[in-house]
Design an enzyme around this catalytic site. Structure first.
Site, PDB file in Angstrom:
ATOM      1  N   ASP A 104       0.907  -1.126  -0.061  1.00 12.33           N
ATOM      2  CA  ASP A 104       0.137   0.004  -0.155  1.00 12.33           C
ATOM      3  C   ASP A 104       0.947   1.295   0.025  1.00 12.33           C
ATOM      4  O   ASP A 104       2.126   1.146   0.181  1.00 12.33           O
ATOM      5  CB  ASP A 104      -0.920   0.110   1.094  1.00 12.33           C
ATOM      6  CG  ASP A 104      -0.335  -0.047   2.531  1.00 12.33           C
ATOM      7  OD1 ASP A 104       0.932  -0.596   2.619  1.00 12.33           O
ATOM      8  OD2 ASP A 104      -0.808   0.330   3.576  1.00 12.33           O
ATOM      9  N   GLU A 125       0.231  -1.258   5.790  1.00 16.08           N
ATOM     10  CA  GLU A 125       1.230  -0.999   6.561  1.00 16.08           C
ATOM     11  C   GLU A 125       1.187   0.765   6.889  1.00 16.08           C
ATOM     12  O   GLU A 125       1.629   1.269   7.817  1.00 16.08           O
ATOM     13  CB  GLU A 125       2.481  -0.621   5.791  1.00 16.08           C
ATOM     14  CG  GLU A 125       3.908  -0.981   6.718  1.00 16.08           C
ATOM     15  CD  GLU A 125       4.497   0.510   6.746  1.00 16.08           C
ATOM     16  OE1 GLU A 125       5.599   0.680   7.637  1.00 16.08           O
ATOM     17  OE2 GLU A 125       4.024   1.347   6.093  1.00 16.08           O
TER      18      GLU A 125
HETATM   19 ZN   LIG Z   1       6.506   2.276   3.797  1.00 15.79          ZN
END
Ligand SMILES: [Zn+2]
Length: 427
Positions: free
Chosen positions: A91, A158
């Site tokens: 992401d 993340e």
């Molecule tokens: Zn990163």
């Protein structure tokens, strides 16, 4: 199949595919995965297709929700030990510049200018993803299996709160490995200018201030406490006088970083005297500090303010509790760290010094939760460019990263014959 010296073979494999690695990085950037809202399906499909073309067969999807896939791939070695994870997140942060006034190029359309590839997530961390995938492909192309297992773990989520990525994975799928390298954006002033052996945990908190909500026309005639004004005073005092207790750490000479007022809000409406105001903040703590310790310091500080101003009604709320509060840190003398420094020296012509990463990465989940020692960030790209407009990655650094990972993995998985660092975690 490559023959001869395996070190030369992996370097040659990656050198010959320089353009392919660059084009794949561009394809990853052209396949948006902004988070929020968070949907890694398209980028995961692109990666799976490329892995299959490179002979990396059998990657599995593990997902808490269909739109949040994590990809797990294992390239088995003949002995199955040691086991090394190369990790990256799929992401990115959102563009954050909706009317496109800050970006000079279309953030979703990769644009190459000289050695720089501009686009959302180029540095954080689609260049790093391309590098670990091609490093695995270079090892796969050798004419024999290595001794140990190479795992690629490509995670969702993340960049935003929520349990879909590494944090969900380590709790729901036991992962066994001896070491993990997180290929996240690592450079500060130049690519690979430090090999990070520790990172910082974050304490998020809110300061809530209460006042007298009432008709504002009579605030001077009846007892009234303005929550917004009190909050402003608390914020100012905190900026001026808050002291945190900690032991100095050689890799963090500046200590913790205190960011006050990340979010500020207060008041209810025009004509209503403010009865409530709050601000949110974050503190990046250094090794040795704990969330509990920061909470104690904040509570003591607020108690002092209450003594100074008996009218002050203030509360502290610590956010995001529930994860282990203690980071585990690499000692710096783990075999893989030295191996990675030597591989870097071979590729870059210089040995990166050990350093402390200023931010939080998925290494936390692998190391502190799953007990797998992890390098928090050692990937292409500069951290000051991540999460901002005109993010770019050096194409040379992406190719160099793939070479460094391949050389280090080769040395660790093939030649390293010491005891596994996590004996209980190996299969
Ligand atoms: Zn990163």
């Amino acid at each position: 199949m490559a023959t001869g010296d395996p070190t030369e073979a992996v370097l040659r494999y990656l050198d010959e595919r320089r353009q392919e690695i660059i084009e794949f990085t561009a394809e990853l950037v052209a396949t948006p995965s902004p988070n929020p809202p968070g949907d890694e399906r398209a980028v995961a499909r692109l990666i799976q297709d490329r892995m299959q073309k490179l002979g990396l067969m059998g990657a599995e999807v593990r997902a808490r929700a269909p739109e949040r896939p994590n990809l797990l791939y294992c390239q088995p070695g003949w002995a199955g030990t040691p086991r090394l994870i190369l990790n990256g997140h799929m992401d990115t942060k959102p563009v954050g510049d909706e009317d496109r006034k800050l970006w000079r190029t279309d953030p979703l359309c990769p644009t190459i200018v000289g050695d720089k590839l501009y686009g959302l997530g180029a540095a954080d961390m689609k260049g790093g993803l391309a590098a670990i995938i091609y490093a695995a492909a270079a090892l796969r192309a050798l004419d024999r299996p290595l001794r140990g297992d190479l795992l690629l773990i490509l995670t969702a989520n993340e960049e935003a709160p929520g349990e879909y990525g590494a944090n969900w994975l380590v709790k729901n799928h036991p992962i066994q490995a001896d070491f993990c390298l997180v290929a996240d954006t690592a450079g500060m002033e130049s690519d690979f200018d430090g090999l990070h052996i520790c990172a910082r945990n974050t304490v998020l908190f809110k300061i809530k201030v209460y006042g007298t909500q009432m008709h504002s026309s009579i605030s001077d005639r009846f007892p009234s406490v303005n929550a917004s004004v009190k909050m402003g005073w608390v914020l100012w005092r905190m900026a001026k006088d808050l002291k945190l207790h900690y032991e100095p750490h050689p890799l963090y000479p500046k200590g913790p970083t205190v960011n006050l007022g990340d979010l500020v809000s207060g008041g209810q409406a025009y004509g209503t005297f403010p009865g409530y105001a709050e601000f949110g903040s974050d503190i990046r703590i250094i090794p040795g500090m704990t969330v509990d310790g920061v909470e104690r310091d904040l509570e003591e500080f607020l108690a002092q303010l209450r003594r100074e101003d008996p009218e002050l009604r203030v509360e502290l709320e610590i956010l995001g509790r529930g994860r282990p509060e203690e980071w585990k840190w690499l000692r710096g003398d783990e075999p893989f760290v030295g191996i990675l420094q030597a591989a870097s020296e071979r590729v870059l012509g210089r040995r990166p010094p050990l350093a402390g990463f200023p931010a939080f990465t998925d290494a936390f989940w692998f190391h502190s939760y799953a007990g797998i020692p992890a390098i928090p960030a050692y990937g292409p790209g500069l951290l000051p460019l991540a999460h901002g407009p005109n993010e770019y990655v050096s194409l040379e650094a992406v190719v160099q990263a793939s070479q460094i990972y391949a050389l280090a993995a080769l040395e660790y998985l093939d030649s390293w014959s010491g005891e596994p660092q996590c004996a209980s975690k190996t299969k």
